[in-house]
Design a protein around this motif. Structure first.
Motif, PDB file in Angstrom:
ATOM      1  N   LYS A 174       2.592   1.384  -0.685  1.00 37.64           N
ATOM      2  CA  LYS A 174       3.569   1.528   0.458  1.00 37.64           C
ATOM      3  C   LYS A 174       2.714   1.679   1.940  1.00 37.64           C
ATOM      4  O   LYS A 174       3.281   1.553   2.797  1.00 37.64           O
ATOM      5  N   ASN A 223      11.648   2.679  -1.412  1.00 39.18           N
ATOM      6  CA  ASN A 223      11.541   1.859  -2.545  1.00 39.18           C
ATOM      7  C   ASN A 223      12.878   1.754  -3.162  1.00 39.18           C
ATOM      8  O   ASN A 223      13.725   2.449  -2.425  1.00 39.18           O
ATOM      9  N   HIS A 272       7.184  -1.579  -3.041  1.00 41.17           N
ATOM     10  CA  HIS A 272       6.939  -0.673  -2.061  1.00 41.17           C
ATOM     11  C   HIS A 272       6.376  -1.041  -0.743  1.00 41.17           C
ATOM     12  O   HIS A 272       6.318  -0.786   0.327  1.00 41.17           O
TER      13      HIS A 272
END
Length: 427
Positions: A55, A138, A314
């Motif tokens: 992410k 997410n 993510h």
């Protein structure tokens, strides 16, 4: 918020900044007020680091692209985005503290934080209490209706419902469910009940387990005894996914479905084949999603982070959230919180989002997006079974919520939808 005291403190505090996927330390600039400050908190170490670290790749790529293009004009001045990143260490207790640091020391214009629902809520409550914009990037259980909270990833109505409709039709109605014992997987369990109710499925077993569980023989034996048509999983973290090699070794090869396995933790890259064979997954993005935009995004991530094992869901939604905020700041022409929320609530579209066109629906604070159904084969390659299409986030609308008119400041779950009441009656 910007006081002499906090400016002095900003010049002294040490911040954790993600650099090439590694944790580095640098002094915060005393000139932070000349930037737009994006503060992120993610698990760069600990049980959830495998899922969360990508992410931060998405955040860094989006910030680089925006800054390389000259930044964003607010209040008549072009400003760059300053990215401040912290390691939550897979520790819920740290999220409250680090969210406060983002707000009071870094003077963040937006905070993006959390992998698990517990981490999310620890950070989100602090951010919202201080009337700063918060993003969770997410997949989530959906249903959070709060003025300051926004969500870039897919919800169960975009993953659970269309994918389980396919599984029930193609595999048969009988299913078992196992999941982590926390708010996200408990909510996914509710959505599985809705899918079963809507599409003629039958849940033969529903059980939840603490995060640290890594020995699964008794559960495997129970599932083998039930002989379901397919299994539904919400196993989270490095320990729980030990289920897969143990199940394969024990001869449990019944088809499986999960919206977190593969999409989050890319277990097909981490476990030896055929541990994950016959697993079906419904991501809104993973690097295997077809199309030129998906391939280009994956290539850009790998160019910045050549050691990336897999570009997961993510990475895409961290990237998309930053792009959505950039568009909102641009539209608003200011970083004033209320003005930026109004811009977000006018709907923000990212047509070149990694998984396909993405649009934040201002009435919902969740986004419309496509999802895809993949199957893991015996060699652990992913095969696209079928696109699941673009699904609008309608759940809050169906329970009577329009965020542009009123933000209830609470989370709604499937059991709050009166038309689904029968799905939650005890047998």
């Amino acid at each position: 918020m910007k006081t002499v005291f906090t400016r002095i403190r900003n010049a002294l505090v040490l911040l954790a900044c993600v650099a090439g996927g590694q944790l580095a330390w640098s002094s915060t600039s005393a000139m932070a007020q000349d930037d737009i400050v994006l503060c992120t908190v993610d698990d760069l170490s600990g049980d959830f680091s495998i899922m969360s670290t990508p992410k931060t790749y998405g955040y860094r790529l989006a910030v680089k692209e925006i800054n390389d293009a000259g930044g964003i004009e607010v209040d008549g001045v072009k400003k760059k985005i300053k990215l401040v990143s912290y390691d939550g260490q897979s520790d819920v207790k740290r999220y409250q503290e680090l969210a406060q640091r983002c707000i009071f020391e870094d003077e963040a214009n937006v905070v993006m934080a959390g992998y698990t629902g517990a981490e999310r809520e620890a950070a989100r409550k602090e951010v919202v209490r201080n009337k700063v914009i918060y993003w969770h990037n997410n997949q989530g259980e959906g249903g959070i209706a709060d003025k300051y909270s926004f969500f870039s990833g897919p919800t169960p109505e975009q993953q659970v419902l269309p994918a389980l409709k396919y599984m029930i039709k193609e595999m048969g109605p009988r299913m078992t469910f196992i999941g982590a014992d926390y708010n996200f997987c408990r909510a996914i369990g509710q959505w599985v009940r809705v899918a079963a109710g809507l599409y003629g499925g039958k849940i033969e077993m529903e059980e939840y387990f603490p995060f640290g569980v890594s020995q699964w023989q008794s559960t495997i034996d129970k599932i083998k005894g039930i002989k379901p048509d397919f299994q539904v999983h919400c196993l989270v973290g490095a320990e729980q996914v030990q289920f897969y090699p143990q199940a394969r070794a024990a001869g449990l090869v019944t088809p499986m479905w999960s919206n977190v396995t593969i999409s989050d933790g890319y277990e097909h890259k981490r476990f030896a084949p055929p541990s994950l064979a016959n697993m079906y997954v419904p991501p809104a993005f993973i690097e295997d999603v077809p199309g030129d935009v998906s391939k280009a995004f994956t290539a850009k991530i790998r160019a910045m982070f050549p050691d990336a094992v897999y570009v997961n869901e993510h990475a895409a939604f961290g990237y998309v959230a930053v792009k959505a905020m950039a568009e909102a700041w641009k539209r608003a022409g200011t970083t004033d919180i209320d003005a930026v929320i109004k811009a977000l609530e006018d709907d923000v579209s990212i047509p070149d989002a990694p998984g396909g066109p993405w649009t934040l629906r201002g009435s919902q604070h969740h986004a419309a997006m496509p999802t895809y159904l993949f199957k893991v084969d015996d060699s652990h390659s992913l095969q696209l079974v079928t696109p699941l299409g673009v699904t609008e986030p309608t759940f809050l609308t169906e329970v009577g919520v329009d965020m542009r008119k009123h933000a209830p400041g609470r989370q709604f779950l499937p059991s709050d939808n009166p038309t689904w009441k029968a799905f939650f009656e005890k047998n």
